[in-house]
Every structure is written in structure tokens, then in C-alpha cells.
Design an enzyme around this catalytic site. Structure first.
Site, short mmCIF file in Angstrom:
data_model
loop_
_atom_site.label_atom_id
_atom_site.label_comp_id
_atom_site.label_asym_id
_atom_site.label_seq_id
_atom_site.Cartn_x
_atom_site.Cartn_y
_atom_site.Cartn_z
N ARG A 83 4.61 35.86 -39.16
CA ARG A 83 5.17 37.13 -38.67
C ARG A 83 6.35 36.89 -37.75
O ARG A 83 7.37 37.57 -37.87
CB ARG A 83 4.11 37.96 -37.94
CG ARG A 83 3.11 38.62 -38.84
CD ARG A 83 2.11 39.42 -38.04
NE ARG A 83 1.49 38.55 -37.04
CZ ARG A 83 0.79 38.96 -36.00
NH1 ARG A 83 0.61 40.25 -35.80
NH2 ARG A 83 0.24 38.12 -35.16
N ASN B 29 0.17 41.57 -39.93
CA ASN B 29 -0.95 40.94 -40.63
C ASN B 29 -1.84 42.03 -41.19
O ASN B 29 -1.95 43.12 -40.62
CB ASN B 29 -1.78 40.06 -39.69
CG ASN B 29 -1.13 38.74 -39.38
OD1 ASN B 29 -0.22 38.30 -40.08
ND2 ASN B 29 -1.58 38.10 -38.32
#
Length: 97
Positions: free
Chosen positions: A18, A36
Site C-alpha cells: 500500500r 487492504n
């Protein structure tokens, strides 16, 4: 302006995916978001010029060191896909869903 929604599967959580994705998107001047998923996947929306969005989508196939990308599901989206981040602002990392 192109809007692209990706779902990235593999070893993509716990490896900085990320953060890498957000840095790359910001470096390229894209808007959108990444988060996520409880399933273990990473989900992202990129918005910007077609060639820049395409380049980042290709880079997502490798991701950061330590990641292993097994599959990417990609589909064209619309401006509405930015709603999760509050609109067309800077690229953001969202909480897990």
C-alpha cells in the site's frame, strides 16, 4: 482522464504494498486510493492521464520488494470510484475493508 480499479492478489499485505502504491501514485501525480481487503488482497483506484494510469497498473504487477503478485483484476471505472477517498483530492491510503 482514465479511472482504473484494480484488485491485486498474492503476497501483497505485510510487505509495504500500500505504501509503495501510494508513493508511486503521488510521484506520478495520480489521484485515487489504495486499501487492504480482509480477503488478503489489495484494492486500488487510479485516476489520471491514460498513459500514466497504464504505467502504474503495469508496475503493480511487480510491486515493491518482497511482494508476490499472483493476479490482478482490472476494470475501467468512473469518477464515482473516487468517492471512497472523498473525491478528487490527493492519493490516499484507506483503512482495511
Amino acid at each position: 482522464m482514465r479511472y482504473l480499479h484494480l484488485t491485486i492478489r498474492g503476497r501483497v499485505q505485510g510487505v509495504g504494498y500500500r505504501a509503495w502504491c501510494a508513493r508511486e501514485a503521488e510521484r506520478l501525480g495520480l489521484t485515487g486510493w489504495v486499501r487492504n481487503r480482509a480477503s488478503g488482497a489489495v484494492e486500488a483506484v487510479f485516476a489520471g492521464p491514460d498513459e500514466v494510469v497504464t504505467a502504474l497498473a503495469q508496475a503493480c504487477r511487480a510491486g515493491p520488494p518482497g511482494a508476490r503478485v499472483d493476479d490482478i483484476l482490472a476494470h475501467e471505472a468512473s469518477e464515482a470510484a473516487l468517492a471512497a477517498s472523498g473525491g478528487a483530492g490527493p492519493f490516499v491510503v484507506l483503512p482495511t475493508l
